[in-house]
Every structure is written in structure tokens, then in C-alpha cells.
Design a protein around this motif. Structure first.
Motif, PDB file in Angstrom:
ATOM      1  N   TYR A   1      -0.831  -6.239   7.629  1.00 14.21           N
ATOM      2  CA  TYR A   1       0.303  -5.380   7.900  1.00 14.21           C
ATOM      3  C   TYR A   1       0.471  -4.414   6.740  1.00 14.21           C
ATOM      4  O   TYR A   1       0.542  -4.812   5.583  1.00 14.21           O
ATOM      5  CB  TYR A   1       1.598  -6.170   8.103  1.00 14.21           C
ATOM      6  CG  TYR A   1       2.645  -5.361   8.832  1.00 14.21           C
ATOM      7  CD1 TYR A   1       2.720  -5.393  10.221  1.00 14.21           C
ATOM      8  CD2 TYR A   1       3.519  -4.529   8.145  1.00 14.21           C
ATOM      9  CE1 TYR A   1       3.657  -4.621  10.905  1.00 14.21           C
ATOM     10  CE2 TYR A   1       4.449  -3.757   8.812  1.00 14.21           C
ATOM     11  CZ  TYR A   1       4.513  -3.806  10.198  1.00 14.21           C
ATOM     12  OH  TYR A   1       5.427  -3.029  10.867  1.00 14.21           O
ATOM     13  N   TYR A   2       0.463  -3.135   7.067  1.00 11.23           N
ATOM     14  CA  TYR A   2       0.634  -2.064   6.097  1.00 11.23           C
ATOM     15  C   TYR A   2       1.998  -1.418   6.318  1.00 11.23           C
ATOM     16  O   TYR A   2       2.354  -1.069   7.447  1.00 11.23           O
ATOM     17  CB  TYR A   2      -0.454  -1.006   6.268  1.00 11.23           C
ATOM     18  CG  TYR A   2      -1.823  -1.408   5.806  1.00 11.23           C
ATOM     19  CD1 TYR A   2      -2.360  -0.885   4.630  1.00 11.23           C
ATOM     20  CD2 TYR A   2      -2.592  -2.303   6.540  1.00 11.23           C
ATOM     21  CE1 TYR A   2      -3.628  -1.241   4.202  1.00 11.23           C
ATOM     22  CE2 TYR A   2      -3.867  -2.674   6.113  1.00 11.23           C
ATOM     23  CZ  TYR A   2      -4.381  -2.134   4.945  1.00 11.23           C
ATOM     24  OH  TYR A   2      -5.630  -2.492   4.524  1.00 11.23           O
ATOM     25  N   GLU A   3       2.740  -1.219   5.247  1.00 11.40           N
ATOM     26  CA  GLU A   3       4.038  -0.552   5.348  1.00 11.40           C
ATOM     27  C   GLU A   3       3.841   0.963   5.414  1.00 11.40           C
ATOM     28  O   GLU A   3       2.981   1.524   4.727  1.00 11.40           O
ATOM     29  CB  GLU A   3       4.896  -0.905   4.137  1.00 11.40           C
ATOM     30  CG  GLU A   3       5.164  -2.399   4.018  1.00 11.40           C
ATOM     31  CD  GLU A   3       5.534  -2.799   2.606  1.00 11.40           C
ATOM     32  OE1 GLU A   3       6.730  -3.080   2.387  1.00 11.40           O
ATOM     33  OE2 GLU A   3       4.645  -2.816   1.739  1.00 11.40           O
ATOM     34  N   LEU A   4       4.664   1.593   6.211  1.00 13.31           N
ATOM     35  CA  LEU A   4       4.585   3.048   6.340  1.00 13.31           C
ATOM     36  C   LEU A   4       4.938   3.732   5.024  1.00 13.31           C
ATOM     37  O   LEU A   4       4.286   4.700   4.616  1.00 13.31           O
ATOM     38  CB  LEU A   4       5.527   3.530   7.449  1.00 13.31           C
ATOM     39  CG  LEU A   4       5.588   5.035   7.686  1.00 13.31           C
ATOM     40  CD1 LEU A   4       4.229   5.574   8.109  1.00 13.31           C
ATOM     41  CD2 LEU A   4       6.649   5.359   8.745  1.00 13.31           C
TER      42      LEU A   4
ATOM     43  N   HIS B   1       3.541  10.226   1.278  1.00 10.72           N
ATOM     44  CA  HIS B   1       4.236   9.415   2.268  1.00 10.72           C
ATOM     45  C   HIS B   1       5.128  10.322   3.128  1.00 10.72           C
ATOM     46  O   HIS B   1       5.591  11.353   2.650  1.00 10.72           O
ATOM     47  CB  HIS B   1       5.118   8.383   1.568  1.00 10.72           C
ATOM     48  CG  HIS B   1       4.357   7.465   0.659  1.00 10.72           C
ATOM     49  ND1 HIS B   1       4.957   6.473  -0.065  1.00 10.72           N
ATOM     50  CD2 HIS B   1       3.029   7.387   0.347  1.00 10.72           C
ATOM     51  CE1 HIS B   1       4.049   5.831  -0.791  1.00 10.72           C
ATOM     52  NE2 HIS B   1       2.881   6.379  -0.556  1.00 10.72           N
TER      53      HIS B   1
ATOM     54  N   ARG C   1      -3.931   1.507  11.627  1.00 18.43           N
ATOM     55  CA  ARG C   1      -3.791   0.078  11.369  1.00 18.43           C
ATOM     56  C   ARG C   1      -2.881  -0.565  12.407  1.00 18.43           C
ATOM     57  O   ARG C   1      -3.083  -1.723  12.796  1.00 18.43           O
ATOM     58  CB  ARG C   1      -3.302  -0.139   9.939  1.00 18.43           C
ATOM     59  CG  ARG C   1      -4.411   0.155   8.924  1.00 18.43           C
ATOM     60  CD  ARG C   1      -3.874   0.432   7.525  1.00 18.43           C
ATOM     61  NE  ARG C   1      -4.962   0.602   6.561  1.00 18.43           N
ATOM     62  CZ  ARG C   1      -5.648   1.724   6.391  1.00 18.43           C
ATOM     63  NH1 ARG C   1      -5.361   2.803   7.144  1.00 18.43           N
ATOM     64  NH2 ARG C   1      -6.614   1.801   5.496  1.00 18.43           N
ATOM     65  N   ASP C   2      -1.903   0.188  12.867  1.00 20.54           N
ATOM     66  CA  ASP C   2      -1.057  -0.300  13.957  1.00 20.54           C
ATOM     67  C   ASP C   2      -1.867  -0.427  15.241  1.00 20.54           C
ATOM     68  O   ASP C   2      -1.674  -1.371  16.028  1.00 20.54           O
ATOM     69  CB  ASP C   2       0.117   0.662  14.152  1.00 20.54           C
ATOM     70  CG  ASP C   2       1.230   0.058  14.998  1.00 20.54           C
ATOM     71  OD1 ASP C   2       1.452  -1.170  14.903  1.00 20.54           O
ATOM     72  OD2 ASP C   2       1.879   0.815  15.744  1.00 20.54           O
TER      73      ASP C   2
ATOM     74  N   THR D   1      -0.021  -3.598   1.340  1.00 19.62           N
ATOM     75  CA  THR D   1       0.398  -2.439   0.558  1.00 19.62           C
ATOM     76  C   THR D   1       1.202  -2.874  -0.672  1.00 19.62           C
ATOM     77  O   THR D   1       1.842  -2.042  -1.317  1.00 19.62           O
ATOM     78  CB  THR D   1       1.258  -1.511   1.433  1.00 19.62           C
ATOM     79  OG1 THR D   1       2.105  -2.303   2.290  1.00 19.62           O
ATOM     80  CG2 THR D   1       0.378  -0.623   2.303  1.00 19.62           C
TER      81      THR D   1
ATOM     82  N   TYR E   1      -1.204   4.660   8.601  1.00 19.29           N
ATOM     83  CA  TYR E   1      -0.377   3.604   9.186  1.00 19.29           C
ATOM     84  C   TYR E   1      -0.707   3.393  10.656  1.00 19.29           C
ATOM     85  O   TYR E   1      -0.846   2.264  11.134  1.00 19.29           O
ATOM     86  CB  TYR E   1       1.104   3.957   9.035  1.00 19.29           C
ATOM     87  CG  TYR E   1       2.017   2.991   9.753  1.00 19.29           C
ATOM     88  CD1 TYR E   1       2.403   1.801   9.163  1.00 19.29           C
ATOM     89  CD2 TYR E   1       2.481   3.265  11.047  1.00 19.29           C
ATOM     90  CE1 TYR E   1       3.232   0.904   9.810  1.00 19.29           C
ATOM     91  CE2 TYR E   1       3.294   2.380  11.715  1.00 19.29           C
ATOM     92  CZ  TYR E   1       3.675   1.199  11.094  1.00 19.29           C
ATOM     93  OH  TYR E   1       4.484   0.315  11.768  1.00 19.29           O
ATOM     94  N   SER E   2      -0.867   4.468  11.396  1.00 19.27           N
ATOM     95  CA  SER E   2      -0.990   4.339  12.845  1.00 19.27           C
ATOM     96  C   SER E   2      -2.336   3.743  13.269  1.00 19.27           C
ATOM     97  O   SER E   2      -2.411   3.010  14.253  1.00 19.27           O
ATOM     98  CB  SER E   2      -0.730   5.675  13.541  1.00 19.27           C
ATOM     99  OG  SER E   2      -1.644   6.660  13.104  1.00 19.27           O
TER     100      SER E   2
ATOM    101  N   TRP F   1      -1.638   4.827  -0.236  1.00 15.09           N
ATOM    102  CA  TRP F   1      -2.105   5.845   0.708  1.00 15.09           C
ATOM    103  C   TRP F   1      -2.697   7.012  -0.057  1.00 15.09           C
ATOM    104  O   TRP F   1      -2.204   7.387  -1.123  1.00 15.09           O
ATOM    105  CB  TRP F   1      -0.959   6.323   1.597  1.00 15.09           C
ATOM    106  CG  TRP F   1      -0.344   5.233   2.431  1.00 15.09           C
ATOM    107  CD1 TRP F   1       0.923   4.747   2.327  1.00 15.09           C
ATOM    108  CD2 TRP F   1      -0.969   4.502   3.487  1.00 15.09           C
ATOM    109  NE1 TRP F   1       1.137   3.754   3.255  1.00 15.09           N
ATOM    110  CE2 TRP F   1      -0.014   3.576   3.975  1.00 15.09           C
ATOM    111  CE3 TRP F   1      -2.236   4.524   4.061  1.00 15.09           C
ATOM    112  CZ2 TRP F   1      -0.282   2.696   5.011  1.00 15.09           C
ATOM    113  CZ3 TRP F   1      -2.518   3.643   5.097  1.00 15.09           C
ATOM    114  CH2 TRP F   1      -1.544   2.743   5.571  1.00 15.09           C
TER     115      TRP F   1
END
Length: 317
Positions: free
Chosen positions: A37-40, A55, A64-65, A120, A61-62, A51
């Protein structure tokens, strides 16, 4: 300046006690899906930017989502087809964000080991107390959601401190006795399990986990084409299978559901799985099963062998 990590000694590959895997297998084979899980917009770490651009990193992020929405199911279906139970390198925050993924893995009796809380948030810059708390949190979260005593560790985003292995072994012992905290995937130095020294003296090993076969390194770093990745996996297996006739070896394929499971890449992974599992004398296992078997049957002999080699080297020196 340190000349080595100080957690294992040199131990010549061709001078070790013979390993015999269950059923006479030449290769112990495991797949380690990194379910992350990666935080935005994660907290800043002065030693590493999560990243590559400002930011919020919507593209990073997407995709990985996408892995958790689409790729995981695609990979899980494939592993089911070949009778492979995954050993999940888990960002444990996923237990809260996507409990449905945890449930699917539980239903298949997959293993869960710790890959930190978020991918992250790094080990860099943490005090010993902070790193211990992070490791404890991850192990307790896995147990709370799966009932498993966490056996293995891969530092989040491969971030590491000089204390990481000591702390993981200690926290595992505190929480679960000899069932917790028994192997690391953070050392990429061998094709067989090997003893690792930790300050508590706990029986602890390194499990082969290949960065060279890791799909993120292959696709994102080395820019390899999918068909070439299939060839790499087969050749990697062929060598370990040949050497395993003399003494059992370990092959791990570390995957990421946003890499290997993309539509244009999944077939190459399937070809490799069909090839590997189509051979006789392959023990398809989990990381924990391999670690438990090695600790029970070869750990003590390995220590004796290492001590004997060190004594011989000392006399020659």
C-alpha cells in the motif's frame, strides 16, 4: 569504515552439508507476492522521496492501486492454477485498507510476512525505539487479521538499518516465541538458506529472495521485455535445478501485482510457472515452510560447517 555487514560469515558454496528437501526435491520453490500500500501524499522523509515528482503523484499511486484492484486477482487465479500458495510480503496497512484481499489470501492458506506498514514509510532515520515499534506494529497487525505468527521480514521499500534484523528477531521472540521472527529476505547473498547472527542469539536465517528475478527490478529498473523475463526465470530455474541434484537449492520469484499482472506481462509469468512446476523434484512451498524445514534439519549442521571452515581458514592464514 565497515568491511562487511557483520551478520554472517563467508561460507563456500561447495563446502557445505548436503541439503535434501522433502520428497528428494532438488529445488524448493516459492513465490512472494509483494502486496503493498502506497500513500498518495505520504509524510516526508529527508533521506528518500517516495515519488519521483511533486505530490500528489497520481500516476504512481494509481498504477499501484490498479495492482490491488485488478492485478492481485489476476495473479491469484494464476497461482491457483499451478497449485502455488503465495508468501505475501505485506504492507500491513493493507489489512485496514483492503481486508477483502487479506481474506482471499487467508482462504487459500497463504503465508503473510512483514514488509512494513506502508511502502512509502521507511526505516531511514528511525531511532531504535521507533523501528522496534514499527516492527511490533506490523507483526501484531498480521496476527490480529490472520492469526499467523509472522515468520519473515522484508524491510519496507528495502530500507534497512544496522539494527533491523536484531529487532525483528527480538520482537518475534517476544510475541510468538520460536514461531515468530525466524527469517529475513533482506540479504541477497545466497541460493540456499543460511544462518544469520542476531544479537539475541536466536536461531535465525536468511531466505533466498532474488532481486534479479524481482519483477520490479526486471521491468522498471532493467527495462526487460516480458518474453525475456520468461526466459530469465527458466534459465534461473535450470541452473538451480541442476545444482540441486548435489544439494538442495531455493528459487524465489518476488512479484508485484502492478507489475507482473499487467495484461501484456502475465503470459510470460504463466509460461515460467508452467515450466517450473512441470518438472519433477520441485518442492512448491511457502517461505515459512522452507525456513521451518531448514531450521529443524540443517541449521545446526550449517553452524558446525561454518565453524570448521573458519578454523581451517585461520590455520591457513
Amino acid at each position: 569504515m565497515k568491511e562487511s555487514l557483520g551478520v554472517y560469515d563467508y561460507w563456500a558454496y561447495d563446502q557445505r552439508p548436503k541439503i535434501e528437501w522433502p520428497g528428494g526435491a532438488k529445488v524448493a520453490f516459492w513465490v512472494a507476492p509483494n502486496i503493498e500500500y502506497y500513500e498518495l501524499d505520504p509524510p516526508l522523509n529527508p533521506q528518500r522521496n517516495p515519488w519521483p515528482h511533486p505530490h500528489p503523484s497520481v500516476p504512481g499511486y494509481s498504477i499501484r492501486d490498479y495492482g490491488n484492484r485488478v492485478g492481485h486477482q489476476r495473479q491469484m487465479t494464476l497461482l491457483d492454477k499451478y497449485g502455488i500458495r503465495g508468501s505475501v510480503s505485506l504492507s500491513v496497512a493493507l489489512c485496514e485498507h483492503h481486508p477483502e484481499i487479506i481474506q482471499m489470501c487467508k482462504e487459500r492458506d497463504w503465508e503473510f510476512f512483514s514488509h512494513g506498514i506502508y511502502n512509502t514509510r521507511y526505516t531511514y532515520g528511525l531511532s531504535e525505539a521507533q523501528e522496534r515499534a514499527m516492527i511490533r506494529d506490523s507483526m501484531e497487525t498480521i496476527y490480529r487479521h490472520t492469526g499467523q505468527a509472522c515468520a519473515g521480514y522484508l524491510a519496507p521499500a528495502l530500507s534497512h538499518s544496522e539494527r533491523t534484523l536484531d529487532l525483528f528477531a527480538e520482537v518475534g521472540e517476544e510475541l510468538f516465541g520460536d514461531k515468530g521472527g525466524i527469517y529475513t529476505c533482506d540479504l541477497f547473498h545466497d541460493d540456499q538458506p543460511t544462518p544469520v547472527s542476531v544479537r539475541s542469539g536466536k536461531r535465525f536465517i536468511s531466505m533466498p529472495y532474488s532481486l534479479e528475478m524481482n519483477d520490479t527490478i526486471v521491468y522498471a529498473v532493467n527495462k526487460v521485455e516480458p518474453r525475456q523475463y520468461a526466459t530469465m526465470l527458466k534459465r534461473h530455474f535450470d541452473r538451480l535445478y541442476a545444482e540441486g541434484a548435489e544439494s538442495g537449492t531455493v528459487m524465489c520469484i518476488p512479484t508485484h501485482n502492478y507489475q507482473v499482472s499487467c495484461p501484456h506481462r502475465i503470459k510470460a509469468f504463466e509460461e515460467a510457472l508452467e515450466y517450473i512446476t512441470g518438472h519433477p523434484d520441485v518442492w512448491v512451498a511457502t517461505g515459512r515452510e522452507i525456513a521451518d524445514y531448514y531450521l529443524a534439519n540443517y541449521y545446526d549442521a550449517a553452524l558446525d560447517s561454518m565453524a570448521a571452515q573458519a578454523t581451517t581458514a585461520g590455520k591457513q592464514g
